[in-house]
Design a protein around this motif. Sequence first.
Motif, PDB file in Angstrom:
ATOM      1  N   LEU A  21       0.918  -1.314  -0.160  1.00  0.00           N
ATOM      2  CA  LEU A  21      -0.040   0.070  -0.109  1.00  0.00           C
ATOM      3  C   LEU A  21       1.042   1.177   0.021  1.00  0.00           C
ATOM      4  O   LEU A  21       1.614   1.369   0.978  1.00  0.00           O
ATOM      5  CB  LEU A  21      -0.778   0.086   1.329  1.00  0.00           C
ATOM      6  N   LEU A  22       0.769   2.204  -1.093  1.00  0.00           N
ATOM      7  CA  LEU A  22       1.689   3.094  -1.296  1.00  0.00           C
ATOM      8  C   LEU A  22       1.443   4.334  -0.139  1.00  0.00           C
ATOM      9  O   LEU A  22       0.395   4.683   0.157  1.00  0.00           O
ATOM     10  CB  LEU A  22       1.499   3.757  -2.838  1.00  0.00           C
ATOM     11  N   THR A  23       2.482   4.820   0.142  1.00  0.00           N
ATOM     12  CA  THR A  23       2.431   6.113   1.065  1.00  0.00           C
ATOM     13  C   THR A  23       3.415   7.100   0.380  1.00  0.00           C
ATOM     14  O   THR A  23       4.216   6.751  -0.529  1.00  0.00           O
ATOM     15  CB  THR A  23       2.873   5.903   2.616  1.00  0.00           C
ATOM     16  N   LYS A  24       3.263   8.500   1.087  1.00  0.00           N
ATOM     17  CA  LYS A  24       4.236   9.231   0.456  1.00  0.00           C
ATOM     18  C   LYS A  24       5.571   9.161   0.387  1.00  0.00           C
ATOM     19  O   LYS A  24       6.434   9.396  -0.235  1.00  0.00           O
ATOM     20  CB  LYS A  24       3.668  10.633   0.993  1.00  0.00           C
ATOM     21  N   ASP A  25       5.992   8.223   1.659  1.00  0.00           N
ATOM     22  CA  ASP A  25       7.159   8.126   1.938  1.00  0.00           C
ATOM     23  C   ASP A  25       8.036   7.069   1.112  1.00  0.00           C
ATOM     24  O   ASP A  25       9.075   6.885   0.670  1.00  0.00           O
ATOM     25  CB  ASP A  25       7.302   7.426   3.349  1.00  0.00           C
ATOM     26  N   ASP A  26       7.075   6.368   0.092  1.00  0.00           N
ATOM     27  CA  ASP A  26       7.594   5.259  -0.786  1.00  0.00           C
ATOM     28  C   ASP A  26       7.777   5.869  -2.094  1.00  0.00           C
ATOM     29  O   ASP A  26       8.320   5.490  -3.074  1.00  0.00           O
ATOM     30  CB  ASP A  26       6.413   4.332  -0.942  1.00  0.00           C
ATOM     31  N   LEU A  27       7.313   7.178  -2.346  1.00  0.00           N
ATOM     32  CA  LEU A  27       7.447   7.863  -3.454  1.00  0.00           C
ATOM     33  C   LEU A  27       8.819   8.788  -3.852  1.00  0.00           C
ATOM     34  O   LEU A  27       9.043   9.775  -2.996  1.00  0.00           O
ATOM     35  CB  LEU A  27       6.218   8.484  -3.933  1.00  0.00           C
ATOM     36  N   GLU A  79      -0.788   7.583  -3.574  1.00  0.00           N
ATOM     37  CA  GLU A  79      -1.139   7.317  -2.155  1.00  0.00           C
ATOM     38  C   GLU A  79      -2.387   6.424  -1.750  1.00  0.00           C
ATOM     39  O   GLU A  79      -3.396   6.889  -2.676  1.00  0.00           O
ATOM     40  CB  GLU A  79      -1.127   8.528  -1.107  1.00  0.00           C
ATOM     41  N   GLY A  80      -2.270   5.373  -1.079  1.00  0.00           N
ATOM     42  CA  GLY A  80      -3.602   4.638  -1.080  1.00  0.00           C
ATOM     43  C   GLY A  80      -3.893   3.558  -2.183  1.00  0.00           C
ATOM     44  O   GLY A  80      -4.892   2.591  -2.018  1.00  0.00           O
ATOM     45  N   ARG A  81      -3.062   3.594  -3.041  1.00  0.00           N
ATOM     46  CA  ARG A  81      -3.120   2.417  -4.090  1.00  0.00           C
ATOM     47  C   ARG A  81      -2.151   1.191  -4.061  1.00  0.00           C
ATOM     48  O   ARG A  81      -1.171   1.486  -3.153  1.00  0.00           O
ATOM     49  CB  ARG A  81      -2.737   3.055  -5.484  1.00  0.00           C
TER      50      ARG A  81
END
Length: 234
Positions: free
Chosen positions: A61-67, A86-88
């Motif tokens: 589950l993607l968060t801003k920290d992953d991007l 985020e949220g995908r």
Amino acid sequence: MANREDKYMTWEVIGLGVLLVVCGLLVARVLAQKPQEKPQEETAGAPPAVKARKTLPAFHLLTKDDLDLSAFKEQADRDAQAAKFEGRRLLAAAKTGEALTEAGTVSKAASKSLTDDSLTASVPATPATTLGGRLKVNDVVNLVSVGRDEGTAKAAGAAGAAATGGGVNRAEGLVVIGLPAPGSVADKAKGEAAAAPPGAVVLAFPADKLDAFVKTLAGDSLVLARPPAAGPDQ
């Protein structure tokens, strides 16, 4: 006489040295004015991309920290891209620096039906499992198996049994993540052969629903149906 020749040679050497210096200055000036070559990405006109900041597993589950949003210069653009992802959940694992796309993720609405330990499986693509061709990627569906001897199936048929809950087994909250190519589904109702070998509908679901999924596959007839309260796709 020798002194005069020496003087001429001295001036020739000095003149040659000055000429070399002038030529060197001219070459340096030309090189300084030559436009710098742009990086390959810019030359190719490739748009900026959101990238994975670290290695991420499938269905994360993607968060801003992953991007990694460094390709976007304006803060407004970075915020917009972060909000988009985020949220995908990722459909496949991503390596550090790998570009992320919306097509490579599950929609936000469908992601709510999945977990980090989600699995994927497929069912044969038929008119009953593609909703007559109306099934879409990111649809959240229920898989229903109907037995031939079930009264509900005899009275209403497979589609009716799915609608009324008359299936022998049900696997609920499955997410469609892959569909067969157009024209690859055999139309059994008309008895026509498919233009290409029948494809498959690829589904994703949490690992704790595996037993229900396997039991449902044991049914005589498989039907996919949208839950009555399915949320809008995002």
